[in-house]
Design an enzyme around this catalytic site. Structure first.
Site, PDB file in Angstrom:
ATOM      1  N   LYS A   1       0.850  -1.205   0.000  1.00 39.49           N
ATOM      2  CA  LYS A   1       0.000   0.000   0.000  1.00 39.49           C
ATOM      3  C   LYS A   1       0.880   1.248   0.000  1.00 39.49           C
ATOM      4  O   LYS A   1       1.685   1.449   0.906  1.00 39.49           O
ATOM      5  CB  LYS A   1      -0.913  -0.009   1.225  1.00 39.49           C
ATOM      6  CG  LYS A   1      -1.670   1.314   1.456  1.00 39.49           C
ATOM      7  CD  LYS A   1      -2.634   1.227   2.642  1.00 39.49           C
ATOM      8  CE  LYS A   1      -3.227   2.595   2.977  1.00 39.49           C
ATOM      9  NZ  LYS A   1      -4.134   2.581   4.151  1.00 39.49           N
TER      10      LYS A   1
ATOM     11  N   ASP B   1      -2.430  10.142   3.822  1.00 38.66           N
ATOM     12  CA  ASP B   1      -3.831   9.773   3.987  1.00 38.66           C
ATOM     13  C   ASP B   1      -4.527  10.810   4.871  1.00 38.66           C
ATOM     14  O   ASP B   1      -4.486  10.724   6.091  1.00 38.66           O
ATOM     15  CB  ASP B   1      -3.939   8.372   4.610  1.00 38.66           C
ATOM     16  CG  ASP B   1      -5.392   7.930   4.782  1.00 38.66           C
ATOM     17  OD1 ASP B   1      -6.285   8.604   4.230  1.00 38.66           O
ATOM     18  OD2 ASP B   1      -5.613   6.897   5.455  1.00 38.66           O
TER      19      ASP B   1
ATOM     20  N   LYS C   1      -9.655  12.923   8.446  1.00 36.28           N
ATOM     21  CA  LYS C   1      -9.097  12.510   9.731  1.00 36.28           C
ATOM     22  C   LYS C   1      -8.965  13.734  10.636  1.00 36.28           C
ATOM     23  O   LYS C   1      -8.996  14.874  10.169  1.00 36.28           O
ATOM     24  CB  LYS C   1      -7.720  11.881   9.525  1.00 36.28           C
ATOM     25  CG  LYS C   1      -7.755  10.491   8.932  1.00 36.28           C
ATOM     26  CD  LYS C   1      -6.389   9.845   9.017  1.00 36.28           C
ATOM     27  CE  LYS C   1      -6.352   8.503   8.303  1.00 36.28           C
ATOM     28  NZ  LYS C   1      -7.159   7.454   8.971  1.00 36.28           N
TER      29      LYS C   1
ATOM     30  N   ASP D   1       1.642   6.235   5.627  1.00 34.97           N
ATOM     31  CA  ASP D   1       0.684   5.316   5.026  1.00 34.97           C
ATOM     32  C   ASP D   1       1.223   4.651   3.750  1.00 34.97           C
ATOM     33  O   ASP D   1       0.499   3.946   3.055  1.00 34.97           O
ATOM     34  CB  ASP D   1      -0.633   6.053   4.748  1.00 34.97           C
ATOM     35  CG  ASP D   1      -1.849   5.157   4.945  1.00 34.97           C
ATOM     36  OD1 ASP D   1      -1.705   4.092   5.559  1.00 34.97           O
ATOM     37  OD2 ASP D   1      -2.934   5.537   4.462  1.00 34.97           O
TER      38      ASP D   1
ATOM     39  N   ASP E   1     -12.084   7.293   3.827  1.00 34.03           N
ATOM     40  CA  ASP E   1     -10.880   7.010   4.608  1.00 34.03           C
ATOM     41  C   ASP E   1     -10.507   5.527   4.541  1.00 34.03           C
ATOM     42  O   ASP E   1      -9.427   5.137   4.965  1.00 34.03           O
ATOM     43  CB  ASP E   1     -11.098   7.449   6.060  1.00 34.03           C
ATOM     44  CG  ASP E   1      -9.789   7.586   6.824  1.00 34.03           C
ATOM     45  OD1 ASP E   1      -8.721   7.547   6.173  1.00 34.03           O
ATOM     46  OD2 ASP E   1      -9.843   7.736   8.051  1.00 34.03           O
TER      47      ASP E   1
ATOM     48  N   GLU F   1      -9.405   3.940   2.094  1.00 34.11           N
ATOM     49  CA  GLU F   1      -8.873   4.070   0.733  1.00 34.11           C
ATOM     50  C   GLU F   1      -7.825   3.010   0.405  1.00 34.11           C
ATOM     51  O   GLU F   1      -7.646   2.657  -0.750  1.00 34.11           O
ATOM     52  CB  GLU F   1      -8.262   5.470   0.544  1.00 34.11           C
ATOM     53  CG  GLU F   1      -6.811   5.656   1.023  1.00 34.11           C
ATOM     54  CD  GLU F   1      -6.619   5.406   2.510  1.00 34.11           C
ATOM     55  OE1 GLU F   1      -7.594   5.547   3.262  1.00 34.11           O
ATOM     56  OE2 GLU F   1      -5.497   5.065   2.932  1.00 34.11           O
TER      57      GLU F   1
ATOM     58  N   ARG G   1      -7.765  -0.187   0.985  1.00 35.40           N
ATOM     59  CA  ARG G   1      -8.350  -1.391   0.384  1.00 35.40           C
ATOM     60  C   ARG G   1      -8.777  -1.143  -1.057  1.00 35.40           C
ATOM     61  O   ARG G   1      -8.839  -2.065  -1.849  1.00 35.40           O
ATOM     62  CB  ARG G   1      -9.513  -1.884   1.260  1.00 35.40           C
ATOM     63  CG  ARG G   1     -10.645  -0.907   1.387  1.00 35.40           C
ATOM     64  CD  ARG G   1     -11.576  -1.255   2.540  1.00 35.40           C
ATOM     65  NE  ARG G   1     -10.959  -0.999   3.842  1.00 35.40           N
ATOM     66  CZ  ARG G   1     -11.545  -1.231   5.006  1.00 35.40           C
ATOM     67  NH1 ARG G   1     -12.761  -1.740   5.045  1.00 35.40           N
ATOM     68  NH2 ARG G   1     -10.924  -0.981   6.138  1.00 35.40           N
TER      69      ARG G   1
END
Ligand code: BES
Ligand code: ZN
Ligand code: ZN
Length: 495
Positions: A258, A263, A270, A282, A341, A343, A345
């Protein structure tokens, strides 16, 4: 600064300025067990008799002398019966930290005898503890720590260690490079910059590299990656690195990482409470895959591995994807983006489906800082493993035990699938259940990913807790930990 490492067979203790003994509690009681040389042993014996040093773990005692060695450094291993590789790493790292304070730049370690750890593993653990412990993210600091420049190991047995020592050193140096990348500013590691880094890396090693840009991603139909990326001013990239270390072996393994370079959560923004200020981390999964690919090539490991790294930024902006959007994935299935959020996946879904279809690997392992829920489950000590393959899962578990980069399995029972339903699309990116926080957050993330791997054995490793440490613990420091590089190198070695 790279640490010079050498192994010597003769003791000649007078030639070493800073001499380190790793001593267990039993050794401290029965000093006959330690291989002292006459002219140094009296000082050590006296110290131990006086009770100034007992071999307890996390204790370091330094004896200054007029003669060579100038310093005798005693570092505690704790109880011999419990002493394992991790205790050795920590004892070595504790010495490094003491010497750094004293601005000492060289050390010699006498490899101890530990009855339940093999000689080669003792040497490995000392080097790991020393190199990984000698770290600081100093790029943006005016005052930098002193580094250990030379480490000498005294190892009187006959095993040939030169090659192994070189390998351990290369792996650990790459762990440090990955920590630097994870600690780096988000704007200094945009998808484009990461892609360039991969291209440079491939030129220097025996790796093939291919970067899919936005246009190609669109042509291929990777609309989930595009949806996550569309609020960002940096275009997305998908980095593909191929390493063919064994032409005779038909099998190939795939790593997917990933690579969200920041993020923000998107429109499901967030907050400080959900840790937005650490979200430059991230892309830790991507960093680990880069590090492993490079190390595999450097060490000419006899495996075939492909690394697939979807990179983009999840931003809030007028062009950002809105919650409730329904988007078609590369695999053809449609996804309701209930929460922007979730994101990771989304980008992984496209990357996993693409990896399976393009490379037909024997096994896919993805590494992702996927859920805050894994932190609530395991804290920062263990990564979550979810898998469709008991065989490969057991191998990764074993690698985790050996390296202390531990993984623990969570189930993917079919019942969880029933919680992952959308009335508008084939699948939602977020299960609805849970009033205060989503129920089984980490498992639900994996359940979503599983829709996008059709038949290939697959392991998902949720490293949201282990890739970043909120505080320094022994040889991992506050910030990026480089988790996964040693784990996967060990996995490929023992496959
Ligand atoms: N990148 C985060 C997960 C994360 C959280 C990593 C804390 C490291 C530390 C991920 O994209 C995320 O935001 N996940 C959500 C999922 C939820 C909306 C289903 C989460 O964990 O809250
Ligand atoms: Zn997120
Ligand atoms: Zn994320």
């Amino acid at each position: 600064m790279v640490m010079q490492i050498s192994v010597v067979r003769q003791k000649h203790l007078q030639q070493h300025e800073n001499l380190v003994y790793l001593i267990s509690e039993e050794d401290a009681v029965d000093l006959g067990r330690i291989d002292f040389e006459d002219d140094v042993d009296k000082a050590v014996q006296q110290t131990i008799k006086d009770g100034d040093f007992t071999g307890a773990k996390d204790t370091v005692f330094i004896l200054k002398r007029d003669d060579m060695p100038k310093r005798l450094i005693l570092s505690g291993l704790g109880a011999q019966a419990e002493a394992q590789e991790e205790h050795i790493r920590r004892a070595a790292c504790n010495v490094v930290k003491k010497l750094q304070e004293l601005k000492v730049t060289s050390m010699t370690v006498l490899a101890p005898e530990i009855h339940n750890v093999k000689g080669q593993e003792i040497v490995r653990a000392i080097i790991e503890g020393a190199i990984l412990g000698d770290y600081e993210f100093s790029k943006y600091k005016t005052e930098k720590k002193t580094n250990i420049q030379s480490l000498t190991l005294i190892y009187t047995k006959q095993d040939h260690l030169e090659r192994v020592v070189g390998e351990i050193k290369a792996i650990c140096e790459n762990v440090l490079a990955i920590r630097n990348l994870v600690n780096e500013n988000s704007d200094a590691k945009t998808p484009e910059i990461l892609a360039k880094l991969a291209v440079d890396m491939a030129k220097k090693t025996k790796l093939n590299v291919h970067v899919l840009d936005e246009k190609e991603l669109r042509k291929l139909g990777m609309h989930l990656i595009l949806a996550v990326s569309q609020g960002s001013r940096y275009p997305p990239k998908m980095i593909i690195l191929e390493y063919n270390g064994n032409k005779k072996d038909k099998k190939r393994y795939a790593l997917v990482g990933k690579g969200i370079t920041f993020d923000s959560g998107g429109l499901n923004l967030k907050t400080g409470q959900s840790g937005i200020e650490t979200m430059k981390m991230d892309m830790a999964g991507a960093a680990t895959v880069l590090g492993v690919m490079k190390t595999l090539a450097l060490l000419k490991v006899k495996r075939n591995v492909v690394g697939v790294i979807p990179c983009c930024e999840n931003m809030i902006s007028a062009t950002a994807t809105k919650p409730g959007a329904i988007i078609q994935s590369y695999a053809g299935k449609t996804v309701e983006i209930v929460n922007t959020d979730a994101e990771g996946r989304l980008v992984l879904a496209d990357a996993l489906a693409y990896t399976e279809k393009t490379f037909a690997p024997a096994c896919i392992i993805d590494l992702a800082t996927l859920t805050g829920a894994i932190l609530r489950t395991f804290g920062e000590h263990v990564a979550g493993m979810m898998t469709t393959s008991p065989t490969y899962g057991a191998k990764l578990f074993a690698a985790g035990q050996r390296t202390y980069e531990r993984v623990w399995e969570l189930p993917l029972y079919k019942d969880y699938e029933d919680e992952m339903k959308s009335d508008f699309a084939d699948v939602p990116n977020y299960g609805y259940l849970g009033r205060l926080a989503p129920y089984a957050g980490s498992i639900m993330g994996a359940i979503f990913l599983r829709y996008f791997v059709e038949k290939t054995p697959w392991i998902h490793v949720d490293i949201a807790g282990t890739a970043w440490a909120e505080k320094t613990r022994y040889y991992t420091y506050h910030g990026g930990t480089g988790f996964g590089v040693r784990l996967l190198m060990d996995f490929f070695e023992h496959l």
